[in-house]
Scaffold this motif. Structure first.
Motif, PDB file in Angstrom:
ATOM      1  N   ILE A 215       0.859  -1.188   0.000  1.00 56.25           N
ATOM      2  CA  ILE A 215       0.000   0.000   0.000  1.00 56.25           C
ATOM      3  C   ILE A 215       0.892   1.233   0.000  1.00 56.25           C
ATOM      4  CG2 ILE A 215      -1.955  -1.116   1.174  1.00 56.25           C
ATOM      5  CD1 ILE A 215      -1.116   0.358   3.748  1.00 56.25           C
ATOM      6  N   SER A 216       0.344   2.323  -0.495  1.00 58.46           N
ATOM      7  CA  SER A 216       1.085   3.583  -0.530  1.00 58.46           C
ATOM      8  C   SER A 216       1.009   4.274   0.832  1.00 58.46           C
ATOM      9  CB  SER A 216       0.474   4.506  -1.583  1.00 58.46           C
ATOM     10  OG  SER A 216      -0.837   4.891  -1.175  1.00 58.46           O
ATOM     11  N   ARG A 217       1.825   5.278   1.003  1.00 56.26           N
ATOM     12  CA  ARG A 217       1.789   6.098   2.215  1.00 56.26           C
ATOM     13  C   ARG A 217       0.390   6.711   2.373  1.00 56.26           C
ATOM     14  NH1 ARG A 217       5.955   8.273   5.160  1.00 56.26           N
ATOM     15  NH2 ARG A 217       7.420   7.508   3.609  1.00 56.26           N
ATOM     16  N   GLU A 218      -0.180   7.191   1.296  1.00 54.40           N
ATOM     17  CA  GLU A 218      -1.510   7.804   1.342  1.00 54.40           C
ATOM     18  C   GLU A 218      -2.562   6.786   1.780  1.00 54.40           C
ATOM     19  OE1 GLU A 218       0.586   8.002  -1.351  1.00 54.40           O
ATOM     20  OE2 GLU A 218       1.279  10.023  -0.835  1.00 54.40           O
ATOM     21  N   ALA A 219      -2.468   5.563   1.265  1.00 50.81           N
ATOM     22  CA  ALA A 219      -3.411   4.514   1.652  1.00 50.81           C
ATOM     23  C   ALA A 219      -3.254   4.174   3.142  1.00 50.81           C
ATOM     24  CB  ALA A 219      -3.214   3.263   0.799  1.00 50.81           C
ATOM     25  N   PHE A 220      -2.002   4.143   3.625  1.00 50.56           N
ATOM     26  CA  PHE A 220      -1.775   3.881   5.046  1.00 50.56           C
ATOM     27  C   PHE A 220      -2.529   4.893   5.895  1.00 50.56           C
ATOM     28  CE2 PHE A 220       0.238   5.012   9.001  1.00 50.56           C
ATOM     29  CZ  PHE A 220       0.306   3.789   9.648  1.00 50.56           C
ATOM     30  N   TRP A 221      -2.364   6.176   5.580  1.00 45.10           N
ATOM     31  CA  TRP A 221      -2.992   7.213   6.408  1.00 45.10           C
ATOM     32  C   TRP A 221      -4.508   7.151   6.324  1.00 45.10           C
ATOM     33  CZ3 TRP A 221      -0.332   8.361  10.185  1.00 45.10           C
ATOM     34  CH2 TRP A 221       1.044   8.529  10.103  1.00 45.10           C
ATOM     35  N   GLU A 222      -5.033   6.801   5.189  1.00 44.97           N
ATOM     36  CA  GLU A 222      -6.489   6.668   5.060  1.00 44.97           C
ATOM     37  C   GLU A 222      -7.004   5.539   5.950  1.00 44.97           C
ATOM     38  OE1 GLU A 222     -10.169   7.804   3.993  1.00 44.97           O
ATOM     39  OE2 GLU A 222      -8.322   8.844   3.444  1.00 44.97           O
ATOM     40  N   LEU A 223      -6.295   4.416   5.972  1.00 46.51           N
ATOM     41  CA  LEU A 223      -6.699   3.274   6.798  1.00 46.51           C
ATOM     42  C   LEU A 223      -6.492   3.529   8.290  1.00 46.51           C
ATOM     43  CD1 LEU A 223      -5.168   0.475   4.554  1.00 46.51           C
ATOM     44  CD2 LEU A 223      -7.612   0.822   5.008  1.00 46.51           C
ATOM     45  N   ALA A 224      -5.459   4.274   8.642  1.00 47.89           N
ATOM     46  CA  ALA A 224      -5.081   4.447  10.046  1.00 47.89           C
ATOM     47  C   ALA A 224      -5.812   5.583  10.755  1.00 47.89           C
ATOM     48  CB  ALA A 224      -3.572   4.695  10.130  1.00 47.89           C
ATOM     49  N   LYS A 225      -6.485   6.439  10.041  1.00 48.79           N
ATOM     50  CA  LYS A 225      -6.987   7.664  10.651  1.00 48.79           C
ATOM     51  C   LYS A 225      -8.132   7.477  11.644  1.00 48.79           C
ATOM     52  CE  LYS A 225     -10.168   9.082   6.998  1.00 48.79           C
ATOM     53  NZ  LYS A 225     -10.417  10.076   5.991  1.00 48.79           N
ATOM     54  N   TYR A 226      -8.760   6.322  11.684  1.00 51.11           N
ATOM     55  CA  TYR A 226      -9.916   6.155  12.563  1.00 51.11           C
ATOM     56  C   TYR A 226      -9.599   5.451  13.872  1.00 51.11           C
ATOM     57  CZ  TYR A 226     -12.382   7.528   8.397  1.00 51.11           C
ATOM     58  OH  TYR A 226     -12.807   8.216   7.313  1.00 51.11           O
ATOM     59  N   LYS A 227      -8.362   5.250  14.204  1.00 52.62           N
ATOM     60  CA  LYS A 227      -7.999   4.487  15.394  1.00 52.62           C
ATOM     61  C   LYS A 227      -8.016   5.362  16.647  1.00 52.62           C
ATOM     62  CE  LYS A 227      -7.846   0.973  13.099  1.00 52.62           C
ATOM     63  NZ  LYS A 227      -8.990   0.133  13.231  1.00 52.62           N
ATOM     64  N   TYR A 228      -8.276   4.731  17.794  1.00 48.20           N
ATOM     65  CA  TYR A 228      -8.287   5.429  19.078  1.00 48.20           C
ATOM     66  C   TYR A 228      -6.861   5.817  19.469  1.00 48.20           C
ATOM     67  CZ  TYR A 228      -6.889   0.807  20.660  1.00 48.20           C
ATOM     68  OH  TYR A 228      -6.230  -0.387  20.818  1.00 48.20           O
ATOM     69  N   PRO A 229      -6.718   6.820  20.339  1.00 44.40           N
ATOM     70  CA  PRO A 229      -5.362   7.245  20.731  1.00 44.40           C
ATOM     71  C   PRO A 229      -4.646   6.165  21.546  1.00 44.40           C
ATOM     72  CG  PRO A 229      -7.032   8.479  21.943  1.00 44.40           C
ATOM     73  CD  PRO A 229      -7.749   7.607  20.968  1.00 44.40           C
ATOM     74  N   THR A 230      -3.381   6.016  21.290  1.00 43.51           N
ATOM     75  CA  THR A 230      -2.538   5.070  22.013  1.00 43.51           C
ATOM     76  C   THR A 230      -1.273   5.806  22.436  1.00 43.51           C
ATOM     77  OG1 THR A 230      -1.474   4.351  19.962  1.00 43.51           O
ATOM     78  CG2 THR A 230      -3.373   3.056  20.711  1.00 43.51           C
ATOM     79  N   HIS A 231      -0.507   5.188  23.308  1.00 41.86           N
ATOM     80  CA  HIS A 231       0.736   5.793  23.759  1.00 41.86           C
ATOM     81  C   HIS A 231       1.697   4.704  24.193  1.00 41.86           C
ATOM     82  CE1 HIS A 231       3.457   7.286  26.920  1.00 41.86           C
ATOM     83  NE2 HIS A 231       3.572   8.322  26.106  1.00 41.86           N
ATOM     84  N   GLN A 232       2.953   4.906  23.915  1.00 40.87           N
ATOM     85  CA  GLN A 232       4.003   4.023  24.422  1.00 40.87           C
ATOM     86  C   GLN A 232       5.256   4.851  24.643  1.00 40.87           C
ATOM     87  OE1 GLN A 232       4.768   1.004  21.457  1.00 40.87           O
ATOM     88  NE2 GLN A 232       4.846   2.490  19.826  1.00 40.87           N
TER      89      GLN A 232
END
Length: 158
Positions: A121-138
């Motif tokens: 997948i492209s960088r743009e596709a990654f961001w489209e797929l990832a944008k709906y996730k809840y906040p996380t932290h490590q």
């Protein structure tokens, strides 16, 4: 020093045991920010980590005192720099930071990171797929000097 967790904050580590003396384990698969001792500022996230362990489910609580003398990298959000850093760490590239802090690529996001690394997948596709996730932290303590910034406070079992 970059902005990260506040001074003397509580942080959490999910495990299958009490971890009074954390160690940096260089084994297993590559993680988001490389090898080290992983914690989070979100207690609920540490609970989720603990529940993935076999046997006892334990949440360890530490106090964290940032140090100006350590080399620290803080990602305040998922962005292209974060994605490139995680992708490099996940394929085994080493970095020279003592502490790295930022969002976590959870299991779903990790699948997208892997697809990005493999160029499925492209960088743009990654961001489209990832944008709906809840906040996380490590926050990962990558060196022995970094481990000196945390102090065991308590633990509890779930």
């Amino acid at each position: 020093m970059q902005e990260g967790i506040d001074k003397m904050s509580e942080i959490y580590h999910g495990s299958n045991q009490s971890v009074k003396n954390p160690k940096i384990l260089v084994q297993g698969f590559y993680k988001d920010f490389g090898f080290g001792f992983y914690c989070t500022k979100y207690e609920r996230q540490a609970v989720r980590w603990a529940l993935t362990k076999k046997g006892t489910h334990c949440v360890n609580v530490y106090t964290y005192e940032p140090s100006e003398t350590l080399k620290t990298k803080v990602f305040s959000k998922m962005d292209d720099e974060w994605l490139d850093f995680v992708a490099n760490c996940r394929i085994g590239k080493e970095h020279d930071y003592d502490i790295v802090e930022g969002p976590m690529a959870d299991d779903t996001i990790w699948n997208y990171v892997e697809d990005f690394v493999l160029k499925n997948i492209s960088r743009e596709a990654f961001w489209e797929l990832a944008k709906y996730k809840y906040p996380t932290h490590q926050i990962v303590f990558c060196t022995e000097n970094a481990l000196k910034t945390i102090s065991f406070k308590s633990h509890y079992t779930l």
